[in-house]
Scaffold this active site. Structure first.
Site, PDB file in Angstrom:
ATOM      1  N   ARG A  57       0.616  10.495   4.100  1.00 30.11           N
ATOM      2  CA  ARG A  57       0.186  10.215   5.477  1.00 30.11           C
ATOM      3  C   ARG A  57      -0.136   8.734   5.590  1.00 30.11           C
ATOM      4  O   ARG A  57      -0.157   8.012   4.609  1.00 30.11           O
ATOM      5  CB  ARG A  57      -1.037  11.075   5.832  1.00 30.11           C
ATOM      6  CG  ARG A  57      -2.121  10.972   4.764  1.00 30.11           C
ATOM      7  CD  ARG A  57      -3.499  11.096   5.268  1.00 30.11           C
ATOM      8  NE  ARG A  57      -3.862   9.997   6.140  1.00 30.11           N
ATOM      9  CZ  ARG A  57      -4.206   8.767   5.715  1.00 30.11           C
ATOM     10  NH1 ARG A  57      -4.216   8.450   4.430  1.00 30.11           N
ATOM     11  NH2 ARG A  57      -4.524   7.832   6.587  1.00 30.11           N
ATOM     12  N   GLY A  58      -0.437   8.313   6.841  1.00 26.78           N
ATOM     13  CA  GLY A  58      -0.694   6.895   7.073  1.00 26.78           C
ATOM     14  C   GLY A  58       0.630   6.233   7.441  1.00 26.78           C
ATOM     15  O   GLY A  58       1.658   6.468   6.796  1.00 26.78           O
ATOM     16  N   LYS A  85      -5.731   6.986  14.868  1.00 30.09           N
ATOM     17  CA  LYS A  85      -6.423   8.261  14.666  1.00 30.09           C
ATOM     18  C   LYS A  85      -7.393   8.575  15.804  1.00 30.09           C
ATOM     19  O   LYS A  85      -8.103   7.690  16.275  1.00 30.09           O
ATOM     20  CB  LYS A  85      -7.165   8.199  13.325  1.00 30.09           C
ATOM     21  CG  LYS A  85      -7.958   9.441  12.948  1.00 30.09           C
ATOM     22  CD  LYS A  85      -7.151  10.723  13.002  1.00 30.09           C
ATOM     23  CE  LYS A  85      -5.899  10.665  12.160  1.00 30.09           C
ATOM     24  NZ  LYS A  85      -4.979  11.789  12.440  1.00 30.09           N
ATOM     25  N   ASP A  92      -0.909   3.418  14.288  1.00 28.38           N
ATOM     26  CA  ASP A  92       0.287   4.257  14.100  1.00 28.38           C
ATOM     27  C   ASP A  92       1.448   3.809  14.963  1.00 28.38           C
ATOM     28  O   ASP A  92       2.606   4.040  14.634  1.00 28.38           O
ATOM     29  CB  ASP A  92      -0.052   5.719  14.378  1.00 28.38           C
ATOM     30  CG  ASP A  92      -0.922   6.270  13.260  1.00 28.38           C
ATOM     31  OD1 ASP A  92      -2.154   6.139  13.340  1.00 28.38           O
ATOM     32  OD2 ASP A  92      -0.346   6.764  12.272  1.00 28.38           O
TER      33      ASP A  92
HETATM   34  O1  MRU Z   1      -2.969  11.598  10.593  1.00 22.64           O
HETATM   35  P1  MRU Z   1      -2.948  10.428   9.651  1.00 22.64           P
HETATM   36  O2  MRU Z   1      -3.916  10.564   8.531  1.00 22.64           O
HETATM   37  O3  MRU Z   1      -1.544  10.110   9.191  1.00 22.64           O
HETATM   38  O4  MRU Z   1      -3.430   9.210  10.558  1.00 22.64           O
HETATM   39  C1  MRU Z   1      -3.457   7.930   9.983  1.00 22.64           C
HETATM   40  C2  MRU Z   1      -4.067   6.908  10.839  1.00 22.64           C
HETATM   41  O5  MRU Z   1      -4.394   7.123  11.987  1.00 22.64           O
HETATM   42  C3  MRU Z   1      -4.182   5.543  10.246  1.00 22.64           C
HETATM   43  O6  MRU Z   1      -5.288   4.856  10.782  1.00 22.64           O
HETATM   44  C4  MRU Z   1      -2.901   4.746  10.559  1.00 22.64           C
HETATM   45  O7  MRU Z   1      -1.771   5.451  10.132  1.00 22.64           O
HETATM   46  C5  MRU Z   1      -2.909   3.402   9.947  1.00 22.64           C
HETATM   47  S1  MRU Z   1      -2.819   3.486   8.201  1.00 22.64           S
HETATM   48  C6  MRU Z   1      -2.604   1.960   7.531  1.00 22.64           C
END
Ligand code: MRU
Length: 322
Positions: free
Chosen positions: A45-46, A235, A224
């Site tokens: 994820r991320g 998020k 994202d």
């Molecule tokens: O649902 P996730 O855990 O994939 O969400 C991730 C986020 O919202 C992070 O803040 C974003 O991807 C930036 S990570 C460098």
């Protein structure tokens, strides 16, 4: 630390982010279906890590044979909000006509690039944070996980913490637990503990109170998807943080590689927001916490308008909205 996502010569390897912090284990993903499942379960994820996953998904598709473009399309659509996923797929697919080895080389280049770009983006952001904040050492606030685990290596928003910590400029980090999947409590806290950075986990609802008490010098988050005008999807809860930060005069800084910018979208209103399963909210650690059929509103992301953001920072420096 090993890369969050990598290629072992035959398969994709990932640090299983569903198991941390209790278990540190590495999963081997040999098929497109296994990769898509890992993406949907948030085992990987991320946004930047998803970019690498997208490119490696195309590599797996070339090895499986069949309709590579159809498989690649399924990978790109495994999650809708982080643009990096479809960006990684598209970059690898551009090499398809040159053969499977060219696709693999492009995917490996994305893996190598990731740490370099995140180090550069977070170094620029560290200077901007120092210019925006007077207090030393700094008390920072983090939401979700934008660290090593959200990237191939190093991190974006948490990368700023690593740069500042190396210079002795971090007093502590307030870590939003990040309901419902607890990326802050489970992953960011784990990374800060590994790095020896002082931190406190707080419920998401405590963030505004911490700012009101003067405990936060700067909010640092990842992204994202960044629309052309500088609106940022991140998020769920990020938007509320930005409102609270503006109210209390706390700088709010977004850090991401430029692969997170989606210039095809004029504003954040056009960003698709992932809705996740109701049971993520109805249960906690496997136990029911609501009536069985409780109605649930579970968007995984929200959009923060550009006017609430002090700076969006990529490897090129401050992003200038169009
Ligand atoms: O649902 P996730 O855990 O994939 O969400 C991730 C986020 O919202 C992070 O803040 C974003 O991807 C930036 S990570 C460098």
């Amino acid at each position: 630390m090993r890369r969050t996502i990598d290629w072992d010569g035959d398969a994709v390897t990932i640090i299983d982010q569903t198991a941390l912090p209790a278990d540190y284990r590495v999963l081997t993903l040999r098929t497109v279906d296994e990769l898509i499942d890992a993406i949907r379960r948030l085992a990987v994820r991320g946004a930047p890590a998803l970019g690498a996953a997208g490119a490696l998904g195309v590599v797996l598709a070339t090895r499986e044979g069949g309709d590579v473009r159809a498989s690649a399309d399924r990978v790109a659509k495994a999650r809708p909000t982080a643009v990096n996923l479809s960006w990684g797929v598209a970059r690898a697919l551009e090499k398809l006509d040159d053969g499977a080895e060219a696709v693999l080389a492009e995917a490996l280049e994305i893996l190598d690039e990731d740490e370099r770009l995140n180090r550069a983006a977070s170094a620029h952001a560290a200077e901007i944070v120092l210019a925006l904040c007077n207090r030393r050492p700094l008390r920072l606030l983090s939401h979700c996980n934008a660290g090593h685990l959200a990237t191939v290596a190093w991190g974006s928003a948490l990368g700023v913490v690593w740069h500042l910590h190396e210079r002795g400029l971090v007093e502590s980090v307030l870590v939003d637990e990040t309901r419902p999947l607890l990326q802050g409590a489970r992953l960011t806290a784990w990374e800060l503990a590994q790095a020896g950075v002082p931190y406190q986990v707080q419920p998401d609802g405590a963030a505004a109170a911490a700012m009101a008490r003067g405990l936060v010098d700067c909010v640092l988050v990842g992204a994202d998807r960044i629309a052309a005008n500088g609106d940022v999807a991140n998020k769920i809860g990020t938007y509320g943080l930005a409102i609270a930060a503006r109210h209390h005069g706390v700088p709010f800084v977004v850090v991401a590689p430029s692969s997170t910018v989606d210039a095809s979208l004029a504003t954040g209103a056009q960003i698709a927001i992932e809705e996740r399963a109701p049971d993520e909210l109805r249960t906690l650690a496997g136990a029911a916490i609501t009536p069985p059929d409780a109605g649930v509103f579970n968007p995984a992301f929200d959009v923060t308008p550009a006017e609430l953001i002090s700076a969006v920072v990529t490897e090129h420096g401050r992003y200038r909205p169009r």
